[in-house]
Design a protein around this motif. Structure first.
Motif, PDB file in Angstrom:
ATOM      1  N   SER A 259      13.683   7.326  10.988  1.00 21.77           N
ATOM      2  CA  SER A 259      13.303   6.438  12.111  1.00 21.77           C
ATOM      3  C   SER A 259      12.192   5.668  11.831  1.00 21.77           C
ATOM      4  O   SER A 259      11.716   5.818  10.459  1.00 21.77           O
ATOM      5  CB  SER A 259      12.507   7.715  13.276  1.00 21.77           C
ATOM      6  OG  SER A 259      11.389   8.251  12.654  1.00 21.77           O
ATOM      7  N   SER A 260      11.661   4.728  12.782  1.00 24.29           N
ATOM      8  CA  SER A 260      10.646   3.658  12.295  1.00 24.29           C
ATOM      9  C   SER A 260       9.480   4.460  11.933  1.00 24.29           C
ATOM     10  O   SER A 260       8.576   4.258  11.291  1.00 24.29           O
ATOM     11  CB  SER A 260      10.447   2.915  13.314  1.00 24.29           C
ATOM     12  OG  SER A 260      10.453   3.255  14.357  1.00 24.29           O
ATOM     13  N   HIS A 261       9.317   5.902  12.699  1.00 20.92           N
ATOM     14  CA  HIS A 261       8.111   6.558  12.707  1.00 20.92           C
ATOM     15  C   HIS A 261       8.105   7.285  11.453  1.00 20.92           C
ATOM     16  O   HIS A 261       6.875   7.526  10.561  1.00 20.92           O
ATOM     17  CB  HIS A 261       8.025   7.610  13.755  1.00 20.92           C
ATOM     18  CG  HIS A 261       6.936   8.560  13.749  1.00 20.92           C
ATOM     19  ND1 HIS A 261       5.672   8.069  14.146  1.00 20.92           N
ATOM     20  CD2 HIS A 261       6.757   9.829  13.224  1.00 20.92           C
ATOM     21  CE1 HIS A 261       4.806   9.176  13.889  1.00 20.92           C
ATOM     22  NE2 HIS A 261       5.371  10.173  13.414  1.00 20.92           N
TER      23      HIS A 261
ATOM     24  N   ASP B 223       3.431   2.265  13.799  1.00 23.66           N
ATOM     25  CA  ASP B 223       4.790   2.574  14.142  1.00 23.66           C
ATOM     26  C   ASP B 223       5.381   1.330  14.709  1.00 23.66           C
ATOM     27  O   ASP B 223       6.283   0.799  14.451  1.00 23.66           O
ATOM     28  CB  ASP B 223       4.802   3.355  15.599  1.00 23.66           C
ATOM     29  CG  ASP B 223       4.825   5.023  14.865  1.00 23.66           C
ATOM     30  OD1 ASP B 223       4.515   5.117  13.835  1.00 23.66           O
ATOM     31  OD2 ASP B 223       5.431   5.602  15.628  1.00 23.66           O
TER      32      ASP B 223
ATOM     33  N   ARG C  19       8.597  -0.948  13.629  1.00 24.51           N
ATOM     34  CA  ARG C  19       9.964  -1.212  14.822  1.00 24.51           C
ATOM     35  C   ARG C  19       9.916  -2.924  14.859  1.00 24.51           C
ATOM     36  O   ARG C  19      11.068  -3.219  14.875  1.00 24.51           O
ATOM     37  CB  ARG C  19       9.132  -0.785  16.214  1.00 24.51           C
ATOM     38  CG  ARG C  19       9.623   0.789  16.361  1.00 24.51           C
ATOM     39  CD  ARG C  19       9.544   1.176  17.927  1.00 24.51           C
ATOM     40  NE  ARG C  19       8.354   0.845  18.635  1.00 24.51           N
ATOM     41  CZ  ARG C  19       7.142   1.606  18.811  1.00 24.51           C
ATOM     42  NH1 ARG C  19       7.479   2.807  18.074  1.00 24.51           N
ATOM     43  NH2 ARG C  19       6.411   1.170  19.171  1.00 24.51           N
ATOM     44  N   LYS C  20       8.893  -3.667  14.846  1.00 22.69           N
ATOM     45  CA  LYS C  20       9.080  -4.969  14.944  1.00 22.69           C
ATOM     46  C   LYS C  20       9.888  -5.414  13.641  1.00 22.69           C
ATOM     47  O   LYS C  20      10.688  -6.508  13.717  1.00 22.69           O
ATOM     48  CB  LYS C  20       7.490  -5.369  15.145  1.00 22.69           C
ATOM     49  CG  LYS C  20       7.538  -7.106  15.539  1.00 22.69           C
ATOM     50  CD  LYS C  20       6.361  -7.587  15.681  1.00 22.69           C
ATOM     51  CE  LYS C  20       6.000  -9.129  15.293  1.00 22.69           C
ATOM     52  NZ  LYS C  20       4.755  -9.478  15.080  1.00 22.69           N
TER      53      LYS C  20
ATOM     54  N   ALA D  64      13.376  -4.897  13.867  1.00 23.17           N
ATOM     55  CA  ALA D  64      14.137  -5.527  14.941  1.00 23.17           C
ATOM     56  C   ALA D  64      14.918  -6.908  14.300  1.00 23.17           C
ATOM     57  O   ALA D  64      15.938  -7.258  14.938  1.00 23.17           O
ATOM     58  CB  ALA D  64      13.082  -5.857  16.198  1.00 23.17           C
TER      59      ALA D  64
ATOM     60  N   ARG E 182      17.292   4.804  20.756  1.00 22.66           N
ATOM     61  CA  ARG E 182      16.150   5.495  21.158  1.00 22.66           C
ATOM     62  C   ARG E 182      16.229   6.857  20.753  1.00 22.66           C
ATOM     63  O   ARG E 182      17.245   7.727  21.428  1.00 22.66           O
ATOM     64  CB  ARG E 182      15.792   5.106  22.725  1.00 22.66           C
ATOM     65  CG  ARG E 182      14.534   5.499  23.207  1.00 22.66           C
ATOM     66  CD  ARG E 182      14.101   4.960  24.320  1.00 22.66           C
ATOM     67  NE  ARG E 182      13.701   3.250  24.102  1.00 22.66           N
ATOM     68  CZ  ARG E 182      12.511   3.071  23.744  1.00 22.66           C
ATOM     69  NH1 ARG E 182      11.704   3.763  23.293  1.00 22.66           N
ATOM     70  NH2 ARG E 182      12.409   1.755  23.609  1.00 22.66           N
TER      71      ARG E 182
END
Lengths: 211, 211
Positions: free
Chosen positions: A34-36, A46, A50-51, A54, A62
């Protein structure tokens, strides 16, 4: 990838770091990420991760995150390492020898198609299976092999001259190991790997930490 | 230099670039230089350069600029390269050989005091005048030579193990050439020279420029 979605340079630099993490995780058998996870591993926010991700298109779901392998492939594509890049290396000394044996070079699609030196003792010899050519052969060989990158692995006194020769031969990107500031035409991609600077920054960090 | 005047890391990075310029100018016979000259050469703002150089103390005279040699010496001091740093190198392959012959290493005060490898065929051999020792000797030799830096020039699979050994031996800074993210104690100085990342960024720049 369209013009609009091409990431800025700072994002590209972080994509390289994400890639390094993800490849390690995949080798360790971790099939999703995950991005986390990435934010935690690299001490980033985070939202930042995420950015950045993208830019790769809608790959994640999600609450589920990404398939590690899919994310790796998407980053390869965004960085331009999902293809092969023919490369010429100028200078056939120890540094060039280290590069020729460097796995990462091949792993990232960089294929060495020519090794050049001005030392008459080296010309015609083989270094790790690569014949050493005189610099006078550069232009012809770049045209023949469609080489797009040049690696400068010569002493700093010769670096500018070698850079000029590469530019004339039609090279689009230069990886410069010489501790010299090169004068290059605008628009030519260049990455400087100046070990002297790395050493200086390391000394500075140790001093700063010691106070 | 007091705590208050120690430059932040971003300034230290620019000091390295100023140094590269100034050394070139001095070799070319230019005895004085201004912050404006540096700003022009490096495409930085005049105010930025002036602010960075202010960390070096009041060296310049308005309208006259700096003596090139004085400025070089002040930057050496600020970066911590006005002294000698004993260094151990782990891994005695091609990369280590390139480093041993790399002039910049010595020029910046980095003196190699030990070369280590796990390969029994290399141990006891001499590489550029340096005897290759087994890793089991590292701790003793670091203590004897007061080595403060370690260079990791081993394959990425062994990098973390080697880093742990260096930390246990009391090393304060690591120059890491392995394409691996190392887990290191907080406060330890580390500079990663990940060639794979440099290659990725070069590919990205060429792609971005081509659009």
């Amino acid at each position: 990838m369209t013009d609009e979605s091409r990431p800025p340079r700072a994002t590209a630099a972080r994509l390289s770091l994400y890639l390094r993490c993800l490849e390690g995780w995949l080798r360790a058998g971790q099939q999703s990420a995950s991005s986390h996870d990435l934010a935690q591993a690299l001490l980033l926010g985070d939202a930042q991760v995420r950015k950045d991700l993208a830019y790769l298109g809608g790959l994640g779901r999600r609450g589920v995150g990404y398939k590690t392998a899919t994310l790796i492939a998407a980053i390869h594509k965004a960085l331009g390492i999902d293809r092969e890049w023919p490369v010429v290396v100028l200078g056939a000394g120890n540094l060039a020898r280290a590069l020729l044996r460097y796995r990462g070079f091949k792993d990232r699609g960089f294929r060495i198609v020519g090794l050049f030196d001005s030392d008459p003792h080296l010309i015609g010899q083989k270094v790790d299976g690569q014949e050493v050519f005189p610099a006078s052969e550069l232009r012809r060989r770049v045209a023949e092999t469609k080489a797009e990158f040049g690696v400068i692995a010569v002493p700093s006194e010769s670096a500018q001259e070698v850079a000029d020769t590469l530019v004339k031969a039609g090279i689009r990107g230069i990886l410069n190991f010489a501790p010299a500031l090169l004068r290059l035409p605008k628009g030519l991609a260049v990455v400087n790997v100046d070990l002297t600077i790395q050493l200086e920054q390391l000394a500075f960090q140790v001093l700063a930490g010691a106070e």
